[in-house]
Design an enzyme around this catalytic site. Structure first.
Site, PDB file in Angstrom:
ATOM      1  N   LYS A 128       0.813  -1.216   0.000  1.00 47.56           N
ATOM      2  CA  LYS A 128       0.000   0.000   0.000  1.00 47.56           C
ATOM      3  C   LYS A 128       0.846   1.265   0.000  1.00 47.56           C
ATOM      4  O   LYS A 128       1.843   1.367   0.697  1.00 47.56           O
ATOM      5  CB  LYS A 128      -0.927   0.011   1.213  1.00 47.56           C
ATOM      6  CG  LYS A 128      -2.198  -0.787   0.986  1.00 47.56           C
ATOM      7  CD  LYS A 128      -2.876  -1.083   2.295  1.00 47.56           C
ATOM      8  CE  LYS A 128      -3.396   0.178   2.916  1.00 47.56           C
ATOM      9  NZ  LYS A 128      -4.641   0.657   2.272  1.00 47.56           N
ATOM     10  N   ILE A 449     -13.449 -19.058   5.826  1.00 47.89           N
ATOM     11  CA  ILE A 449     -13.553 -17.629   6.164  1.00 47.89           C
ATOM     12  C   ILE A 449     -14.822 -16.991   5.622  1.00 47.89           C
ATOM     13  O   ILE A 449     -15.166 -15.872   5.961  1.00 47.89           O
ATOM     14  CB  ILE A 449     -12.275 -16.882   5.699  1.00 47.89           C
ATOM     15  CG1 ILE A 449     -11.035 -17.567   6.295  1.00 47.89           C
ATOM     16  CG2 ILE A 449     -12.267 -15.434   6.099  1.00 47.89           C
ATOM     17  CD1 ILE A 449     -11.034 -17.683   7.813  1.00 47.89           C
ATOM     18  N   GLY A 450     -15.548 -17.695   4.772  1.00 48.42           N
ATOM     19  CA  GLY A 450     -16.848 -17.161   4.376  1.00 48.42           C
ATOM     20  C   GLY A 450     -17.205 -17.417   2.937  1.00 48.42           C
ATOM     21  O   GLY A 450     -18.207 -18.043   2.634  1.00 48.42           O
ATOM     22  N   TRP A 579     -13.053   1.306   3.269  1.00 45.61           N
ATOM     23  CA  TRP A 579     -13.172   1.007   1.842  1.00 45.61           C
ATOM     24  C   TRP A 579     -14.311   1.778   1.168  1.00 45.61           C
ATOM     25  O   TRP A 579     -14.780   1.411   0.102  1.00 45.61           O
ATOM     26  CB  TRP A 579     -13.290  -0.517   1.639  1.00 45.61           C
ATOM     27  CG  TRP A 579     -11.997  -1.219   1.977  1.00 45.61           C
ATOM     28  CD1 TRP A 579     -10.784  -0.622   2.225  1.00 45.61           C
ATOM     29  CD2 TRP A 579     -11.769  -2.624   2.106  1.00 45.61           C
ATOM     30  NE1 TRP A 579      -9.832  -1.577   2.506  1.00 45.61           N
ATOM     31  CE2 TRP A 579     -10.406  -2.810   2.442  1.00 45.61           C
ATOM     32  CE3 TRP A 579     -12.584  -3.750   1.981  1.00 45.61           C
ATOM     33  CZ2 TRP A 579      -9.844  -4.077   2.655  1.00 45.61           C
ATOM     34  CZ3 TRP A 579     -12.022  -4.998   2.183  1.00 45.61           C
ATOM     35  CH2 TRP A 579     -10.671  -5.164   2.513  1.00 45.61           C
ATOM     36  N   HIS A 659     -12.323 -11.608  11.487  1.00 46.19           N
ATOM     37  CA  HIS A 659     -11.300 -12.090  10.561  1.00 46.19           C
ATOM     38  C   HIS A 659     -10.496 -10.903  10.047  1.00 46.19           C
ATOM     39  O   HIS A 659     -11.048  -9.854   9.743  1.00 46.19           O
ATOM     40  CB  HIS A 659     -11.947 -12.820   9.384  1.00 46.19           C
ATOM     41  CG  HIS A 659     -11.009 -13.029   8.240  1.00 46.19           C
ATOM     42  ND1 HIS A 659      -9.962 -13.913   8.298  1.00 46.19           N
ATOM     43  CD2 HIS A 659     -10.918 -12.412   7.027  1.00 46.19           C
ATOM     44  CE1 HIS A 659      -9.281 -13.851   7.165  1.00 46.19           C
ATOM     45  NE2 HIS A 659      -9.834 -12.949   6.381  1.00 46.19           N
ATOM     46  N   GLU A 683      -4.557 -14.296   8.644  1.00 44.04           N
ATOM     47  CA  GLU A 683      -3.771 -14.822   7.527  1.00 44.04           C
ATOM     48  C   GLU A 683      -2.349 -15.050   8.036  1.00 44.04           C
ATOM     49  O   GLU A 683      -1.657 -14.105   8.375  1.00 44.04           O
ATOM     50  CB  GLU A 683      -3.781 -13.782   6.399  1.00 44.04           C
ATOM     51  CG  GLU A 683      -2.906 -14.127   5.236  1.00 44.04           C
ATOM     52  CD  GLU A 683      -3.007 -13.104   4.101  1.00 44.04           C
ATOM     53  OE1 GLU A 683      -4.005 -12.376   4.010  1.00 44.04           O
ATOM     54  OE2 GLU A 683      -2.054 -13.028   3.318  1.00 44.04           O
ATOM     55  N   HIS A 712      -4.300 -17.334  -2.112  1.00 45.97           N
ATOM     56  CA  HIS A 712      -4.035 -16.467  -3.262  1.00 45.97           C
ATOM     57  C   HIS A 712      -3.587 -17.229  -4.494  1.00 45.97           C
ATOM     58  O   HIS A 712      -3.514 -16.664  -5.573  1.00 45.97           O
ATOM     59  CB  HIS A 712      -2.989 -15.413  -2.909  1.00 45.97           C
ATOM     60  CG  HIS A 712      -3.458 -14.496  -1.815  1.00 45.97           C
ATOM     61  ND1 HIS A 712      -3.154 -14.727  -0.493  1.00 45.97           N
ATOM     62  CD2 HIS A 712      -4.233 -13.401  -1.842  1.00 45.97           C
ATOM     63  CE1 HIS A 712      -3.718 -13.778   0.239  1.00 45.97           C
ATOM     64  NE2 HIS A 712      -4.371 -12.970  -0.548  1.00 45.97           N
TER      65      HIS A 712
HETATM   66  N1  GLN Z   1     -15.719 -13.190   4.518  1.00 43.30           N
HETATM   67  C1  GLN Z   1     -14.921 -12.659   3.470  1.00 43.30           C
HETATM   68  C2  GLN Z   1     -14.642 -13.736   2.444  1.00 43.30           C
HETATM   69  O1  GLN Z   1     -14.498 -14.844   2.788  1.00 43.30           O
HETATM   70  C3  GLN Z   1     -13.624 -12.113   3.992  1.00 43.30           C
HETATM   71  C4  GLN Z   1     -12.802 -11.454   2.914  1.00 43.30           C
HETATM   72  C5  GLN Z   1     -11.601 -10.684   3.425  1.00 43.30           C
HETATM   73  O2  GLN Z   1     -11.264 -10.754   4.580  1.00 43.30           O
HETATM   74  N2  GLN Z   1     -10.936  -9.956   2.593  1.00 43.30           N
HETATM   75  O3  GLN Z   1     -14.535 -13.492   1.278  1.00 43.30           O
HETATM   76 ZN    ZN Z   2      -9.279 -12.180   4.632  1.00 45.14          ZN
END
Ligand code: GLN
Ligand code: ZN
Length: 772
Positions: A128, A449-450, A579, A659, A683, A712
């Site tokens: 960034k 994570i979702g 954001w 998260h 992460e 990623h």
């Molecule tokens: N819950 C979101 C996902 O799984 C979290 C994304 C993120 O932390 N950037 O996509």
């Molecule tokens: Zn994330």
């Protein structure tokens, strides 16, 4: 006469022409000549837009094929060996290879030297740019780094602009900021040791520019607004004492924060002018007037380059008049920073209502504001000036009173917040017992994570729905079918806490912003994030509230399909704020609190719908940190408080997760703990679990899910690899508090690799359980 100039203009194009051309070029659909033609057209168009808006001195060098820091690396010959062309100067292919990596495949359009790379070359790191959402490519320096002028682009652009008859000011990143932003590779060394070797290249560039007839050069040194170690401060004096011998007048540009303890240093540098950001740090005025040597130009950044609101011209003029009296023609006016960070042209917006539109200004309009302020100083009685000032006053008055902005109900609710509202009913130790009894999870519980893969079928369904080609019923059924698939897969995999997969979400912020009152959306308000990637942040224009539940129906449906625990999924207040384009008429803190209350309503509704675990993502938590350390605590206090405010409306037995990705935790661990989430997933895989050290040292009390694989890339790590990471984690976190999950959401992945990786992840967790 005060002079209107600009520090930089967005390069991406009103219609993202550069993005489209770049992507076509990378696809092999547009050749280099075609790409270069698009660049030339954009530069010409952007100069003309600025000139038409009244800017007298136009930036050149603000254009970049991918990133301005990368352009400098090419110009200076800072090209890591893995990208170095075999003899000769770097080319556009070299540049794109550094940005995007080069595959070993000789036919790859990225192959940087027209031939095969024996080894694939990994791209340079992206990070960034200060506290913006722009990302630059981190220069890589070696201890024996040599610098050599290697790229002609800037000089060519100067010629191009001259041919068009423009009055141009080349923009360079200053030597100290450039070194600061880079990374020492290989053996440890002090980057400052490279300064003496780097300066001759600046000298050469300044000489070449002077020979082209350039009068002024803008040298950006934004690190002057940071907390600088003493050796860096000293280096500034050294560097500019050397550069002062080079031809051309030099304007040092600072932005994004106040100069504070570096004010004297910046003001005293042996150059011809200084730009300061009065939007972020208005308190620098009038102090700067006393410190500025009598010969210098002072450029004041009074139009916000980081946001979308029209400037209060009257208010700006009050400061400027004072400066004008003291400085006369030594006063220059500009946006606070480069307009790279603002959308291009409000004129392009055809679907914003007239009132809202009247409150906004994008890059083109901001240039006009700068020019107008200069005109107001130079010729106050001018009729055009008078009209514009009257309009500006009307805009301010309308925003101050608009019932679309100011909602008594939201304000009353905010005023009624008590400390108890930001506190779970019982401490974690009590809550966790109730949660364990209720959830009945095994040791090392597994979750994700979702998001699950956002397939093209999902995107097509959403587009069809938005375009009215799919009815609400059909769309809901399409999403339900995705949820059914996700639930089935998760049950088969044997995951413990399931998610519905977020198929219905375009983006983790926009999805919620669209359902909140107080948010607006543009059609063309794109801002470059990196390379060809752009974001279109939503705009917070008014007091925020949640008219109705946003996620409950999806989560309830998902829960109805399974006996396993279904986790509800929300975006947190700080991330929503970071954001988006925030309001400028109330503080970020107040906006975060309003968001927190809106999300709190959703959390409470999810609980009422029998959702037992609720995750509130705060990916951007760290991004909000001010540039200056002294201001960190203030931010962290309200950021953690707003998280707790949104999370604390539930009973003890409801488990709150949070998260965070791309984060360092060492210096903020106390605040992470103060958020008091029952579980935090982070992460960690790429850091080899090193990031957990902060949690260990602090004796972080709540549960943690350190990511065990990188999402990623499509690579599927085997179970042994994840097991190894988990064992490392278990040395830092007590095993009864460890969760097992990937680094982040899986939306950018495809299903086959997702399932394969999760099979291995569940196997790793089972293996650990067996060893207990
Ligand atoms: N819950 C979101 C996902 O799984 C979290 C994304 C993120 O932390 N950037 O996509
Ligand atoms: Zn994330």
């Amino acid at each position: 006469m005060a002079l209107a100039h600009n520090l930089g203009f967005p390069r991406i194009g009103r219609d993202r022409e550069l993005k489209k051309a770049l992507e076509a070029h990378w696809q092999g659909e547009l050749d280099e000549a075609g790409l270069r033609a698009v660049g030339r057209q954009l530069r010409a168009a952007h100069w003309q837009l600025q000139k038409d808006a009244g800017i007298e001195l136009l930036p050149v060098g603000d254009f970049a094929w991918y990133d301005q820091v990368l352009s400098h690396s090419l110009a200076f010959g800072v090209i890591p060996a893995r990208f170095r062309p075999h003899g000769g100067k770097p080319t556009l292919d070299t540049l794109f290879a550094m940005a995007r990596g080069a595959s070993a495949n000789p036919r790859s359009p990225n192959a940087c030297c027209g031939g095969a790379h024996a080894q694939p070359a990994s791209a340079q790191e992206l990070t960034k740019w200060f506290d913006t959402n722009y990302h630059y490519l981190v220069p890589e320096f070696s201890a024996d780094q040599q610098f050599e002028l290697s790229w002609e682009q800037l000089f060519e652009e100067v010629e191009e602009g001259k041919a068009l008859g423009h009055n141009l000011k080349p923009v360079l990143i200053g030597p100290l900021t450039y070194l600061w932003l880079g990374k020492a590779k290989g053996s440890e060394f002090n980057k400052l040791d490279l300064l003496e070797r780097l300066l001759p290249v600046y000298g050469e560039i300044l000489q070449r520019l002077a020979a082209q007839g350039v009068e002024w050069v803008q040298i950006d040194e934004p690190i002057l607004a940071l907390d600088l170690p003493q050796d860096w401060k000293n280096a500034f004096e050294r560097a500019y004492n050397i550069l002062q011998r080079e031809p051309g007048k030099k304007l040092i540009a600072t932005y994004f924060a106040g100069l504070e303890d570096n004010l004297g240093l910046a003001a005293g540098l042996p150059v011809d002018g200084l730009h300061i950001d009065l939007v972020r740090a208005p308190e620098q005025f009038p102090a700067i007037l006393d410190r500025l040597p009598a010969y210098k130009v002072l450029s004041l950044g009074v139009v916000n380059g980081r946001n979308v609101w029209r400037t209060d011209l009257q208010q700006a003029l009050e400061v400027l008049q004072q400066a004008h009296e003291r400085l006369g023609s030594r006063l220059w006016l500009a946006p606070s920073c480069s307009l790279l960070h603002s959308p291009v042209d409000l004129g392009r917006e055809d679907q914003l209502d007239a009132e809202l539109k009247s409150w906004l200004a994008f890059a083109v309009q901001k240039c006009a504001e700068v020019a107008l302020l200069a005109a107001a100083l130079n010729d106050p009685q001018d009729a055009r000036v008078q009209t514009a000032l009257a309009q500006s006053r009307a805009v301010q008055a309308s925003r101050a009173q608009s019932p679309r902005i100011h909602k008594p109900a939201v304000q009353a609710r905010l005023a009624a917040i008590t400390p108890a509202d930001s506190q779970r009913r019982s401490p974690f130790a009590v809550r966790i017992e109730q949660q364990r009894a209720r959830l009945q999870l095994p040791a090392f519980p597994t979750t994700t994570i979702g998001s699950f893969p956002q397939t093209s079928a999902i995107r097509l369904a959403r587009q069809a729905f938005k375009a009215g080609k799919l009815s609400a019923v059909e769309y809901t059924e399409a999403m339900h079918s995705e949820i059914r698939h996700a639930v089935t897969v998760q049950e088969q995999l044997g995951l413990d806490v399931l998610v519905h997969g977020e198929a219905e979400r375009n983006d983790m912020v926009e999805y919620f912003a669209e359902q909140l009152d107080g948010y607006a959306f543009t059609r063309f308000g794109w801002v470059q994030s990196y390379g060809s990637r752009c974001v279109k942040p939503a705009i917070i224009y008014g007091d925020l509230s949640r008219p109705q539940p946003m996620t409950v129906a999806w989560s309830s449906y998902a829960q109805s399909l399974t006996d396993k625990v279904m986790k509800g999924m929300l975006t947190g207040p700080v991330t929503m704020l970071m954001w988006s384009f925030p309001r400028d008429d109330i503080s970020r803190e107040q906006q975060a609190r309003q968001l927190a209350l809106a999300i709190r309503d959703e959390v409470v509704d999810l609980e009422a719908a029998e959702i037992k675990v609720i995750q509130i993502d705060e990916a951007a938590f760290r991004e909000g940190l001010p540039l200056r350390q002294a201001q960190w605590q203030g931010y962290l206090n309200w950021a953690t408080e707003s998280f707790r405010l949104c999370a604390s409306g539930v009973r003890d037995e409801t488990q709150i997760h949070t998260h965070m990705c791309y984060s360092e935790f060492n210096d903020v661990i106390e605040s992470i703990a103060a958020m008091d989430a029952d579980v935090i997933t982070i992460e960690t895989s790429r850091s080899d679990m090193e990031l957990l050290q902060a949690f260990e040292v602090f004796a972080y009390p709540n549960e943690i899910g350190p990511g065990v694989y990188d999402i990623h890339s499509p690579r599927v790590p085997d179970s042994a690899e994840m097991l190894r990471l988990l064992r490392k984690a278990a040395q830092r976190v007590p095993v009864e508090r460890l969760w097992v999950n990937p680094d982040c959401g899986l939306k950018t992945r495809a299903w086959p690799e997702t399932e394969a990786a999760l099979v291995n992840m569940v196997a790793a967790a089972r293996q650990l359980r067996a060893e207990l």
